[in-house]
Write a protein that holds these residues in place. Sequence first.
Motif, PDB file in Angstrom:
ATOM      1  N   GLN A 103       0.749  -1.100  -0.106  1.00 54.75           N
ATOM      2  CA  GLN A 103       0.030  -0.203   0.093  1.00 54.75           C
ATOM      3  C   GLN A 103       0.886   1.142   0.090  1.00 54.75           C
ATOM      4  O   GLN A 103       0.608   2.257  -0.811  1.00 54.75           O
ATOM      5  CB  GLN A 103      -0.726  -0.056   1.078  1.00 54.75           C
ATOM      6  CG  GLN A 103      -1.802   1.156   1.542  1.00 54.75           C
ATOM      7  CD  GLN A 103      -2.925   1.085   2.540  1.00 54.75           C
ATOM      8  OE1 GLN A 103      -2.640   0.159   3.284  1.00 54.75           O
ATOM      9  NE2 GLN A 103      -4.089   1.554   2.211  1.00 54.75           N
ATOM     10  N   ALA A 104       2.031   1.095   0.770  1.00 55.03           N
ATOM     11  CA  ALA A 104       2.874   2.437   0.888  1.00 55.03           C
ATOM     12  C   ALA A 104       3.585   2.623  -0.482  1.00 55.03           C
ATOM     13  O   ALA A 104       3.613   3.598  -1.178  1.00 55.03           O
ATOM     14  CB  ALA A 104       3.912   2.303   2.017  1.00 55.03           C
ATOM     15  N   GLN A 105       4.056   1.585  -1.115  1.00 58.75           N
ATOM     16  CA  GLN A 105       4.655   1.495  -2.501  1.00 58.75           C
ATOM     17  C   GLN A 105       3.705   2.447  -3.429  1.00 58.75           C
ATOM     18  O   GLN A 105       4.027   2.928  -4.396  1.00 58.75           O
ATOM     19  CB  GLN A 105       4.853   0.332  -3.002  1.00 58.75           C
ATOM     20  CG  GLN A 105       6.141  -0.307  -2.077  1.00 58.75           C
ATOM     21  CD  GLN A 105       7.421   0.535  -2.398  1.00 58.75           C
ATOM     22  OE1 GLN A 105       7.729   1.466  -1.515  1.00 58.75           O
ATOM     23  NE2 GLN A 105       8.202   0.263  -3.480  1.00 58.75           N
ATOM     24  N   THR A 106       2.314   1.591  -3.400  1.00 53.91           N
ATOM     25  CA  THR A 106       1.218   2.328  -4.404  1.00 53.91           C
ATOM     26  C   THR A 106       1.156   3.779  -4.107  1.00 53.91           C
ATOM     27  O   THR A 106       0.882   4.547  -5.067  1.00 53.91           O
ATOM     28  CB  THR A 106      -0.096   1.520  -4.119  1.00 53.91           C
ATOM     29  OG1 THR A 106       0.188   0.086  -4.566  1.00 53.91           O
ATOM     30  CG2 THR A 106      -1.067   1.948  -5.021  1.00 53.91           C
ATOM     31  N   GLU A 107       0.821   4.204  -2.960  1.00 54.33           N
ATOM     32  CA  GLU A 107       0.797   5.716  -2.414  1.00 54.33           C
ATOM     33  C   GLU A 107       1.913   6.513  -3.010  1.00 54.33           C
ATOM     34  O   GLU A 107       1.789   7.671  -3.501  1.00 54.33           O
ATOM     35  CB  GLU A 107       0.544   5.977  -0.739  1.00 54.33           C
ATOM     36  CG  GLU A 107      -0.806   5.331  -0.524  1.00 54.33           C
ATOM     37  CD  GLU A 107      -0.804   5.220   0.899  1.00 54.33           C
ATOM     38  OE1 GLU A 107       0.019   5.843   1.520  1.00 54.33           O
ATOM     39  OE2 GLU A 107      -1.808   4.809   1.372  1.00 54.33           O
ATOM     40  N   LYS A 108       3.220   5.662  -2.907  1.00 59.40           N
ATOM     41  CA  LYS A 108       4.426   6.647  -3.261  1.00 59.40           C
ATOM     42  C   LYS A 108       4.267   6.883  -4.769  1.00 59.40           C
ATOM     43  O   LYS A 108       4.854   7.769  -5.384  1.00 59.40           O
ATOM     44  CB  LYS A 108       5.451   6.036  -2.940  1.00 59.40           C
ATOM     45  CG  LYS A 108       6.942   6.812  -3.333  1.00 59.40           C
ATOM     46  CD  LYS A 108       8.048   5.826  -2.525  1.00 59.40           C
ATOM     47  CE  LYS A 108       9.460   6.469  -2.790  1.00 59.40           C
ATOM     48  NZ  LYS A 108      10.474   5.772  -2.386  1.00 59.40           N
ATOM     49  N   ILE A 109       3.972   5.813  -5.555  1.00 57.64           N
ATOM     50  CA  ILE A 109       3.851   5.931  -7.118  1.00 57.64           C
ATOM     51  C   ILE A 109       2.832   6.982  -7.499  1.00 57.64           C
ATOM     52  O   ILE A 109       3.079   7.751  -8.285  1.00 57.64           O
ATOM     53  CB  ILE A 109       3.386   4.432  -7.575  1.00 57.64           C
ATOM     54  CG1 ILE A 109       4.540   3.621  -7.505  1.00 57.64           C
ATOM     55  CG2 ILE A 109       3.081   4.698  -9.114  1.00 57.64           C
ATOM     56  CD1 ILE A 109       4.255   2.122  -7.877  1.00 57.64           C
ATOM     57  N   TRP A 110       1.775   6.994  -6.754  1.00 54.82           N
ATOM     58  CA  TRP A 110       0.796   7.948  -7.241  1.00 54.82           C
ATOM     59  C   TRP A 110       1.299   9.394  -6.680  1.00 54.82           C
ATOM     60  O   TRP A 110       0.876  10.351  -7.495  1.00 54.82           O
ATOM     61  CB  TRP A 110      -0.482   7.614  -6.348  1.00 54.82           C
ATOM     62  CG  TRP A 110      -1.396   6.819  -7.080  1.00 54.82           C
ATOM     63  CD1 TRP A 110      -1.542   5.340  -6.698  1.00 54.82           C
ATOM     64  CD2 TRP A 110      -2.177   6.662  -8.221  1.00 54.82           C
ATOM     65  NE1 TRP A 110      -2.692   4.611  -7.358  1.00 54.82           N
ATOM     66  CE2 TRP A 110      -2.723   5.502  -8.457  1.00 54.82           C
ATOM     67  CE3 TRP A 110      -2.326   7.784  -9.181  1.00 54.82           C
ATOM     68  CZ2 TRP A 110      -3.537   5.256  -9.681  1.00 54.82           C
ATOM     69  CZ3 TRP A 110      -3.147   7.405 -10.322  1.00 54.82           C
ATOM     70  CH2 TRP A 110      -3.782   6.187 -10.523  1.00 54.82           C
ATOM     71  N   GLU A 111       1.983   9.574  -5.557  1.00 57.74           N
ATOM     72  CA  GLU A 111       2.426  10.756  -5.431  1.00 57.74           C
ATOM     73  C   GLU A 111       3.554  11.209  -6.469  1.00 57.74           C
ATOM     74  O   GLU A 111       3.690  12.403  -6.715  1.00 57.74           O
ATOM     75  CB  GLU A 111       3.217  10.642  -3.987  1.00 57.74           C
ATOM     76  CG  GLU A 111       2.267  10.510  -2.848  1.00 57.74           C
ATOM     77  CD  GLU A 111       3.093  10.483  -1.526  1.00 57.74           C
ATOM     78  OE1 GLU A 111       4.345  10.192  -1.427  1.00 57.74           O
ATOM     79  OE2 GLU A 111       2.374  10.284  -0.481  1.00 57.74           O
ATOM     80  N   ASN A 112       4.343  10.384  -6.749  1.00 63.16           N
ATOM     81  CA  ASN A 112       5.237  10.718  -7.968  1.00 63.16           C
ATOM     82  C   ASN A 112       4.495  11.130  -9.066  1.00 63.16           C
ATOM     83  O   ASN A 112       5.150  12.095 -10.095  1.00 63.16           O
ATOM     84  CB  ASN A 112       6.344   9.507  -8.293  1.00 63.16           C
ATOM     85  CG  ASN A 112       7.276   9.406  -7.017  1.00 63.16           C
ATOM     86  OD1 ASN A 112       7.515  10.178  -6.208  1.00 63.16           O
ATOM     87  ND2 ASN A 112       7.709   8.197  -6.942  1.00 63.16           N
ATOM     88  N   LEU A 113       3.359  10.410  -9.315  1.00 64.69           N
ATOM     89  CA  LEU A 113       2.794  10.769 -10.846  1.00 64.69           C
ATOM     90  C   LEU A 113       2.048  11.984 -10.487  1.00 64.69           C
ATOM     91  O   LEU A 113       1.636  12.585 -11.761  1.00 64.69           O
ATOM     92  CB  LEU A 113       1.610   9.736 -10.973  1.00 64.69           C
ATOM     93  CG  LEU A 113       2.428   8.231 -11.456  1.00 64.69           C
ATOM     94  CD1 LEU A 113       1.144   7.331 -11.609  1.00 64.69           C
ATOM     95  CD2 LEU A 113       2.975   8.467 -12.771  1.00 64.69           C
ATOM     96  N   GLY A 114       1.992  12.531  -9.301  1.00 66.65           N
ATOM     97  CA  GLY A 114       1.581  13.784  -9.185  1.00 66.65           C
ATOM     98  C   GLY A 114      -0.080  14.302  -9.153  1.00 66.65           C
ATOM     99  O   GLY A 114      -0.370  15.208  -9.456  1.00 66.65           O
TER     100      GLY A 114
END
Length: 248
Positions: free
Chosen positions: A237-248
């Motif tokens: 879940q943390a990895q998914t959230e991080k990816i979404w954050e990077n996608l902006g």
Amino acid sequence: MPLPAKAFQLWLHRVAPSASTADICRISGIKRTTLAQQLVRGKVAETTLVSISRALDLSPLTELASFDHYAELGAPPQPPTPAELVSQVATMDLLRAVISRSSPAYGGYGDSDSASMRALSPAPHATSVRNWVDAIDDGELRHRVSAASGVAPQNYSAQLTANRLSPELVVATARAAGVGFTGGLVATGLITEDEAGWVPGAKQSALDALSDGELAALAGERLQALGKSLRRHEHEQAQTEKIWENLG
């Protein structure tokens, strides 16, 4: 292995000769499009047969055994072992049993309401399939099943991690372990404990037969496995959230 469509249609005509497809779908709760797609593909899911059998007040186990690939299910049922029964006790029920034994104040066996407090959840539960395989595994079971079924060990393990196992692999696993077939079919949720012919209260009796040490050790193993699963989920879940954050 899904049931051959032609054999399924012959079975359906035998058990419900006057019922239309619409009638069958209505009483069983199966969508007409779902059944139609399975028939077109030539492969009907075992769950479809089970749902229709229940709707017609037929034994799912007996009807499944009428198909060649599952003919072994027609033999006199072999009762599940105590280890198999305990494997189908949910983790929360194990923890309640630990508490119950340790302190009557939390619903000990001597309490007047203990019967209701000790009622066990029906199988399957969140880790029922993996627990069932672990309960009958002598250390080489997975390799024997892989060799007999042709399913790669990693694919077999992936199904267990997802807490699922196809009916075909359930039968292959039980055969390789030398145990009855109902334990795995109940663990996967294909049939219920009653449909499997389990004696009422069998799980509770198997649980009661564990010593305090055995119960505590088993509960500890379950909690450890649960902790690993939760940590893995949190990491993903943390990895998914991080990816979404990077996608902006």
